[in-house]
Design a protein around this motif. Structure first.
Motif, PDB file in Angstrom:
ATOM      1  N   PRO A  86       0.819  -1.141  -0.067  1.00 15.05           N
ATOM      2  CA  PRO A  86      -0.153  -0.028   0.111  1.00 15.05           C
ATOM      3  C   PRO A  86       0.796   1.237   0.054  1.00 15.05           C
ATOM      4  CG  PRO A  86      -0.862  -1.539   1.763  1.00 15.05           C
ATOM      5  CD  PRO A  86       0.682  -1.935   1.034  1.00 15.05           C
ATOM      6  N   TYR A  87       1.880   1.305   0.499  1.00 12.76           N
ATOM      7  CA  TYR A  87       2.708   2.474   0.746  1.00 12.76           C
ATOM      8  C   TYR A  87       4.124   2.370  -0.353  1.00 12.76           C
ATOM      9  CZ  TYR A  87       4.961   6.759   2.050  1.00 12.76           C
ATOM     10  OH  TYR A  87       5.494   8.070   1.965  1.00 12.76           O
ATOM     11  N   ILE A  93      -7.003  -1.824   6.200  1.00 14.04           N
ATOM     12  CA  ILE A  93      -6.868  -0.347   6.145  1.00 14.04           C
ATOM     13  C   ILE A  93      -7.993   0.152   5.678  1.00 14.04           C
ATOM     14  CG2 ILE A  93      -5.634   1.549   4.816  1.00 14.04           C
ATOM     15  CD1 ILE A  93      -3.128  -0.394   4.851  1.00 14.04           C
ATOM     16  N   PHE A 153      -6.679   5.500   3.227  1.00 15.66           N
ATOM     17  CA  PHE A 153      -5.313   5.616   2.845  1.00 15.66           C
ATOM     18  C   PHE A 153      -5.005   6.859   1.893  1.00 15.66           C
ATOM     19  CE2 PHE A 153      -1.678   4.845   0.154  1.00 15.66           C
ATOM     20  CZ  PHE A 153      -0.512   4.304   0.997  1.00 15.66           C
ATOM     21  N   ARG A 186       1.273  10.099   3.813  1.00 14.10           N
ATOM     22  CA  ARG A 186      -0.152   9.534   3.718  1.00 14.10           C
ATOM     23  C   ARG A 186      -0.547   9.383   5.330  1.00 14.10           C
ATOM     24  NH1 ARG A 186      -1.978   9.082  -1.708  1.00 14.10           N
ATOM     25  NH2 ARG A 186      -0.097   9.209  -2.981  1.00 14.10           N
ATOM     26  N   VAL A 211      -2.920   6.589   7.232  1.00 13.97           N
ATOM     27  CA  VAL A 211      -3.322   5.370   6.889  1.00 13.97           C
ATOM     28  C   VAL A 211      -4.203   4.945   8.276  1.00 13.97           C
ATOM     29  CG1 VAL A 211      -2.556   2.983   6.817  1.00 13.97           C
ATOM     30  CG2 VAL A 211      -1.024   4.651   5.864  1.00 13.97           C
TER      31      VAL A 211
END
Length: 154
Positions: free
Chosen positions: A58-59, A71, A74, A96, A98
Motif C-alpha cells: 500500500p505505501y 486499512i 489511505f 499518507r 493510514v
C-alpha cells in the motif's frame, strides 16, 4: 531511538533498515515499523528502489504495512499536517494518513507514512518512515534528517 538492523547494497544503491531500539519486531505491530534510508548517485534508481505507489504494497516496496486488507483509509495528508513534517533542505515527496478499521466497522488505529528526499551534492538520499504522528515521533524523524545532513557534509 533507532538501531541499524540491516544494510544492503544493490549495485550503486545502499538501503539501511532501522528499527526502534528495544521494540518488538512483530510484523503486525504498528509501533515497530522500520525506517529506511536509501542512498545512491542516480535519483531514478533510488526512487525505483523505494518503489512509491507500488502495486505490491500500500505505501512502497520497503515499508510493509501489516494487515493491509484492514486499512480503511489511505489518503494524502492535509497541508496542515504535511507542514509539520516539513524540514529545511528536504523535500517531502509523499505523506499518507493510514487508518485501520476495527472489527465493529469503526475507525481503529492510524499511522502516518512519509518520504523525504534530498540531493547532497554527490548523492541522493530518501528516508521513508511510518509513525503514530505524535510530536515525539515527528521530532525523532527530524532528528534523523539532521543527523543525515551532518554526515553528508563531509
Amino acid at each position: 531511538m533507532l538501531e541499524l538492523v540491516s544494510c544492503v547494497s544493490k549495485g550503486a544503491i545502499a538501503v539501511l533498515k532501522l528499527s526502534p531500539l528495544h521494540q518488538s519486531t512483530y510484523e503486525g505491530d504498528l509501533d515497530g515499523l522500520p525506517t529506511f534510508i536509501v542512498r545512491g548517485k542516480d535519483l531514478a534508481e533510488v526512487t525505483k528502489t523505494v518503489g512509491m505507489s507500488s502495486l505490491s504494497s500500500p505505501y512502497n516496496l520497503l515499508v510493509k504495512l501489516p494487515n493491509a486488507e484492514a486499512i480503511m483509509h489511505f489518503d494524502g495528508l492535509p497541508e496542515s499536517a504535511s507542514t509539520k513534517l516539513a524540514m529545511s533542505g528536504w523535500v517531502l515527496t509523499d505523506a499518507r494518513d493510514v487508518v485501520y478499521g476495527r472489527q465493529d466497522g469503526g475507525e481503529g488505529p492510524g499511522i502516518v507514512c512519509s518520504t523525504h528526499e534530498k540531493a547532497t551534492g554527490y548523492e541522493y538520499v530518501v528516508v521513508t518512515q511510518c509513525n503514530a504522528f505524535y510530536e515525539e515521533d515527528i521530532a525523532r524523524l527530524k532528528e534523523l534528517l539532521v543527523l543525515i545532513d551532518a554526515h553528508s557534509v563531509r
